[in-house]
Design an enzyme around this catalytic site. Sequence first.
Site: not given
Length: 314
Positions: A53, A58, A63, A65, A76, A179
């Site tokens: 996940r 990410d 992108g 990174d 984030e 999932h």
Amino acid sequence: MTVMLAMAAALVQAQGTRVGFYARTCPRAESIVRSAVQSHFRSNPNIAPGLLRMHFHDCFVQGCDASILIDGPNTEKTAPPNRLLRGYEVIDDAKTQLEAACPGVVSCADILTLAARDSVFLTRGINWAVPTGRRDGRVSLASDTTILPGFRESIDSQKQKFAAFGLNTQDLVALVGGHTIGTSACQLFSYRLYNFTNGGPDPTINPAFVPQLQALCPQNGDGSRRIDLDTGSGNRFDTSFFANLRNGRGILESDQKLWTDPSTRTFVQRFLGEKGSRPLNFNVEFARSMVKMSNIGVKTGTNGEIRRICSAIN
């Protein structure tokens, strides 16, 4: 939303990654990452879906990174979609070992990409060659995470978000198929069980499945309690997740919609090898979609940096 999708489209471009990027500069890079993932997986199998996940989250923001790894206020990892992610300690462990073996060579972005692949392999899924050569980003903003698909998202909206990154409907279904391993907190789906429509549960849930879910996630109960996204096979990478969708046993509303929407149901049926469909091998197609996703907006050459500590910008 329009602005975010335009930004996403700008990330989809020719990339400079390749399989075996570290063959000369750090030949043990991939084995060091796999060893770290295996070590943590033995003591806590939940890190496998966590790393998978984390990689997805990410790549969809700035992108692939490793910007999701950066600590700090309003980064984030502090955003609501990322607060329940797990596995950061695995990346840190691998990075510490890599810095000892090959200082300043292997990026955090590549470590996360490799760890996601290894997580699938350790849960009895496919092993695939991962192109490497990514560099790490310096920008990490919680506000950018609105591009991530949500657990109530319509299929049309999901398709729009995936298409912005060059990913088609088959990629969407394959990647959401990840999932098949992992869990969800009750707070992300319990609203489907009580007063969803006309005082009853979500009608797309199999009626025989509702009491089981209500027992696991009682009304006004512990919203942080976690249950398998793939009932009966939550620790194994397989197609039973899709069988559960067919049987009205999807946990997240956005997952169950893969079956109720005709445009995505076709691919669910193909991954299940249903009679009358053109079968698709889920593991093979998942790997292909992962390689596509893993090349979203990567930084190579003189772009980005190689972080010495994954949680901090150099």
